[in-house]
Design a protein around this motif. Structure first.
Motif, PDB file in Angstrom:
ATOM      1  N   GLU A  46       0.887  -1.127  -0.070  1.00 36.47           N
ATOM      2  CA  GLU A  46       0.077   0.041  -0.031  1.00 36.47           C
ATOM      3  C   GLU A  46       0.946   1.277  -0.093  1.00 36.47           C
ATOM      4  OE1 GLU A  46      -3.492   1.909   3.009  1.00 36.47           O
ATOM      5  OE2 GLU A  46      -1.679   0.916   3.910  1.00 36.47           O
ATOM      6  N   PHE A  47       0.487   2.105  -0.787  1.00 42.84           N
ATOM      7  CA  PHE A  47       1.204   3.420  -0.768  1.00 42.84           C
ATOM      8  C   PHE A  47       0.923   4.234   0.431  1.00 42.84           C
ATOM      9  CE2 PHE A  47       2.841   7.234  -2.186  1.00 42.84           C
ATOM     10  CZ  PHE A  47       1.684   8.518  -1.678  1.00 42.84           C
ATOM     11  N   VAL A  48       1.984   4.937   1.076  1.00 42.95           N
ATOM     12  CA  VAL A  48       1.830   5.553   2.333  1.00 42.95           C
ATOM     13  C   VAL A  48       2.014   7.001   2.083  1.00 42.95           C
ATOM     14  CG1 VAL A  48       2.731   6.124   4.716  1.00 42.95           C
ATOM     15  CG2 VAL A  48       2.717   3.431   3.555  1.00 42.95           C
ATOM     16  N   ALA A  49       3.221   7.519   1.401  1.00 42.27           N
ATOM     17  CA  ALA A  49       3.491   9.128   1.216  1.00 42.27           C
ATOM     18  C   ALA A  49       4.591   9.045   0.252  1.00 42.27           C
ATOM     19  CB  ALA A  49       4.018   9.684   2.660  1.00 42.27           C
ATOM     20  N   ALA A  50       4.654  10.204  -0.298  1.00 42.21           N
ATOM     21  CA  ALA A  50       5.598  10.555  -1.306  1.00 42.21           C
ATOM     22  C   ALA A  50       5.806  11.940  -1.190  1.00 42.21           C
ATOM     23  CB  ALA A  50       5.223  10.186  -2.631  1.00 42.21           C
ATOM     24  N   ILE A  51       7.360  12.185  -1.717  1.00 45.58           N
ATOM     25  CA  ILE A  51       7.888  13.591  -1.702  1.00 45.58           C
ATOM     26  C   ILE A  51       8.694  13.859  -3.036  1.00 45.58           C
ATOM     27  CG2 ILE A  51       9.958  12.878  -0.535  1.00 45.58           C
ATOM     28  CD1 ILE A  51       9.804  15.417   1.012  1.00 45.58           C
ATOM     29  N   ASN A  52       8.370  14.971  -3.696  1.00 44.06           N
ATOM     30  CA  ASN A  52       9.147  15.171  -4.959  1.00 44.06           C
ATOM     31  C   ASN A  52      10.837  15.557  -4.585  1.00 44.06           C
ATOM     32  OD1 ASN A  52       8.874  17.819  -3.635  1.00 44.06           O
ATOM     33  ND2 ASN A  52       8.749  18.768  -5.755  1.00 44.06           N
TER      34      ASN A  52
END
Length: 124
Positions: A46-52
């Protein structure tokens, strides 16, 4: 060769906090977005978080909004996941991933390198 090494997992009581780290090497860290995913036993990843790439844009799954914070330090080539107000349902193996581009997305399709994972267990 890209390497992603997670650390910071462990056992914590519900309501507690943990900070996960993911140290990256092998290509120019500041040129790529980063993400955190998790997989609980018997469930899909499952995806949780992301940042560029620059750290000024972030994205979270609804279930962790307001509790988790993703950040990055390009000088240290490390991405972090600060997890507060942990719940038993947050129990999973947490993986960091490096995007194929400067951006990010909620699908594993966006990422081409993965860490080995770190276990987070939240007791009730």
């Amino acid at each position: 060769q890209v390497q992603l090494v997670e650390s910071g997992g462990g056992l914590v009581q519900a309501g507690g906090s943990l900070r996960l780290s993911c140290a990256a090497s092998g290509r120019t860290f500041s040129s790529y977005g980063m993400g955190w995913f998790r997989q609980a036993p018997g469930k899909e990843r499952e995806f949780v978080a992301a940042i560029n790439w620059s750290g000024d844009r972030t994205y979270y799954v609804d279930s962790v909004k307001g509790r988790f914070t993703i950040s990055r330090d390009n000088a240290k080539t490390t991405v972090y996941l600060q997890m507060n107000s942990l719940k038993p349902e947050d129990t999973a193996v947490y993986y960091c991933a490096q995007s194929k581009t400067t951006g990010y997305g909620p699908s594993s399709w966006y990422y081409d390198y993965w860490g080995q994972g770190t276990q987070v267990t939240v007791s009730s």
